[in-house]
Every structure is written in structure tokens, then in C-alpha cells.
Design an enzyme around this catalytic site. Structure first.
Site, PDB file in Angstrom:
ATOM      1  N   HIS A  11      29.325  11.192 -35.842  1.00  0.00           N
ATOM      2  CA  HIS A  11      30.376  12.056 -36.373  1.00  0.00           C
ATOM      3  C   HIS A  11      29.788  13.288 -37.076  1.00  0.00           C
ATOM      4  O   HIS A  11      28.646  13.282 -37.534  1.00  0.00           O
ATOM      5  CB  HIS A  11      31.259  11.281 -37.363  1.00  0.00           C
ATOM      6  CG  HIS A  11      30.524  10.815 -38.589  1.00  0.00           C
ATOM      7  ND1 HIS A  11      30.257  11.647 -39.661  1.00  0.00           N
ATOM      8  CD2 HIS A  11      29.995   9.614 -38.908  1.00  0.00           C
ATOM      9  CE1 HIS A  11      29.603  10.974 -40.586  1.00  0.00           C
ATOM     10  NE2 HIS A  11      29.426   9.734 -40.147  1.00  0.00           N
ATOM     11  N   ARG A  62      36.485   9.719 -39.879  1.00  0.00           N
ATOM     12  CA  ARG A  62      35.504  10.778 -39.619  1.00  0.00           C
ATOM     13  C   ARG A  62      34.972  10.700 -38.193  1.00  0.00           C
ATOM     14  O   ARG A  62      34.678  11.725 -37.574  1.00  0.00           O
ATOM     15  CB  ARG A  62      34.366  10.736 -40.639  1.00  0.00           C
ATOM     16  CG  ARG A  62      33.542   9.455 -40.703  1.00  0.00           C
ATOM     17  CD  ARG A  62      32.633   9.487 -41.931  1.00  0.00           C
ATOM     18  NE  ARG A  62      31.741   8.352 -42.050  1.00  0.00           N
ATOM     19  CZ  ARG A  62      32.068   7.183 -42.607  1.00  0.00           C
ATOM     20  NH1 ARG A  62      33.297   6.982 -43.063  1.00  0.00           N
ATOM     21  NH2 ARG A  62      31.178   6.202 -42.719  1.00  0.00           N
ATOM     22  N   GLU A  89      30.413   2.221 -39.482  1.00  0.00           N
ATOM     23  CA  GLU A  89      29.125   2.431 -40.134  1.00  0.00           C
ATOM     24  C   GLU A  89      28.659   1.148 -40.820  1.00  0.00           C
ATOM     25  O   GLU A  89      29.455   0.242 -41.098  1.00  0.00           O
ATOM     26  CB  GLU A  89      29.260   3.580 -41.153  1.00  0.00           C
ATOM     27  CG  GLU A  89      28.018   3.900 -41.979  1.00  0.00           C
ATOM     28  CD  GLU A  89      26.806   4.269 -41.130  1.00  0.00           C
ATOM     29  OE1 GLU A  89      26.296   3.377 -40.410  1.00  0.00           O
ATOM     30  OE2 GLU A  89      26.349   5.414 -41.208  1.00  0.00           O
ATOM     31  N   HIS A 159      28.777   6.240 -35.771  1.00  0.00           N
ATOM     32  CA  HIS A 159      28.067   6.496 -37.021  1.00  0.00           C
ATOM     33  C   HIS A 159      26.563   6.321 -36.838  1.00  0.00           C
ATOM     34  O   HIS A 159      26.122   5.679 -35.891  1.00  0.00           O
ATOM     35  CB  HIS A 159      28.584   5.535 -38.094  1.00  0.00           C
ATOM     36  CG  HIS A 159      30.073   5.581 -38.236  1.00  0.00           C
ATOM     37  ND1 HIS A 159      30.713   6.372 -39.159  1.00  0.00           N
ATOM     38  CD2 HIS A 159      31.055   4.944 -37.535  1.00  0.00           C
ATOM     39  CE1 HIS A 159      32.027   6.228 -39.028  1.00  0.00           C
ATOM     40  NE2 HIS A 159      32.256   5.363 -38.065  1.00  0.00           N
TER      41      HIS A 159
END
Length: 207
Positions: A11, A62, A89, A159
Site C-alpha cells: 500500500h 490503506r 499486516e 502490506h
């Protein structure tokens, strides 16, 4: 060249990246720079002549927003998108939301460095990279890889650490090697796979 296409994109910069905070499963927005990075990724992929059949992303906005911006730039807004926590993440546990300098002041620089850079030592209440691999890799093997091997063109926006879990296998990296593997925000990594799921070629579009 193989039609078995897999593109991984971290991202764009988030508000907490900018503030030097541990983010993990917290859900901050992209910064204006992060939006620009995502749009630039879409332009780069389009310039490479690529298109996709299906997209995967995490449950965090995100990554989802980055994917939306990439697809908008590519003119592929209507593709199927699959979201799953398996691609989230790494969970930083008690470190989440803390400034990295504040964390060093509380636990000591050496301890924080161990949590950040060791493969299998988790922070309090959180995940190590090994834990993240144990979560993300089975999802890749079950849900993503079969589509690539069938010839579907797959884009994954996620991520730094969940993508490292995939890269560790794709690039046959050791635990020490994957900890040193940097992934720039908004920079696509383009893989072409062989029929046996090994990598035929890789192109990293980082600056």
C-alpha cells in the site's frame, strides 16, 4: 513469456507511516503522498501493458484504497476484489499506535530492534514475521496460487510483512534474507510463474 502473472503491491504511505508509528492492524488512511504512490503504481502497470482478472487485498483500508486507486488509473474499476484478514499486516500487539522512538524509550533500543527485525520473536500481544507467514502463506497456496497457475492474472495489494510472507516462498529466501528484503510503498513487483509455481521472472518497479 508465461501467462501466469502475479503482481504484488505494498500500500501507499499511510498517515501512521508518516508519523513513524507502529501500525499493524490499526486502520489509518493514506497520506496525499500515499495516494500519489498508488496512482503512480497504476500508471506503471498500465505502461507495462498489464491487465488483471482478479484482485486480492486485506481487510485494512490503506490496502483497499491503494487497490482502488491502482485499478482506477488502469481503467479496470470493475474487477472482482477479494478481501481477507489473512493478508493483513503483521499485528504489532502492544506496540500498535506507539511512536517507534517512544517504544525504544520504554523497552530499550535493542529489544525493539529484536521485535522488528527478528524472524520469530513477537512483540507483546502481537505477531512475529513467522506468525504472519503462518497466516498468509496457506491463504496464498489455497486461494491465490491456483488462480495464477490456471492462467488468471492476479493483483495483490497488501502490506510490507504479509507480502514478505509470499515473497519468502516466491524468491526462496531464508528467514534472515526475508528480514532484509525491502518493499517500497506503492512499488509493484511483477512475477511470472512457471507451471510448477516457481518464478520464471521478476521485475521490481521500485524507484
Amino acid at each position: 513469456m508465461s501467462d501466469r502473472l502475479l503482481v504484488l503491491v505494498r500500500h501507499g504511505q499511510s498517515e501512521w507511516n508518516l508519523k513513524n508509528l507502529f501500525t499493524g492492524w490499526r486502520d489509518p488512511d493514506l497520506t496525499p503522498r500515499g495516494v500519489d504512490e498508488a496512482r503512480k503504481a497504476g500508471k506503471r502497470l498500465k505502461a507495462e501493458g498489464l491487465s488483471f482478472d482478479v484482485c486480492f487485498t486485506s481487510d485494512l483500508k490503506r490496502a483497499q484504497d491503494t487497490l482502488d486507486l491502482i485499478l482506477e488509473e488502469m481503467g479496470e474499476d470493475n474487477l472482482p476484489v477479494i478481501c481477507d484478514q489473512a493478508l493483513n499486516e503483521r499485528d504489532y500487539g502492544d506496540l500498535s499506535g506507539l511512536n517507534k522512538d517512544d517504544a525504544r524509550a520504554k523497552w530499550g533500543e535493542e529489544q525493539v530492534h529484536i521485535w522488528r527485525r527478528s524472524y520469530d520473536v513477537p512483540p507483546p500481544g502481537g505477531e512475529s514475521l513467522k506468525d504472519t507467514v503462518a497466516r498468509a502463506l496457506p491463504y496464498y497456496v489455497k486461494e491465490i496460487l491456483p488462480r495464477v497457475l490456471r492462467g488468471e492474472r492476479v493483483l495483490v495489494a497488501a502490506h510490507g510483512n504479509s507480502l514478505r510472507a509470499l515473497i519468502m516462498v516466491l524468491e526462496k529466501l531464508t528467514p534472515d534474507g526475508i528480514m532484509k528484503r525491502e518493499l517500497n510503498t506503492g512499488a509493484p513487483v511483477i512475477y511470472r510463474l512457471n507451471a510448477d509455481s516457481t518464478v520464471e521472472s521478476v521485475l521490481d518497479l521500485a524507484d
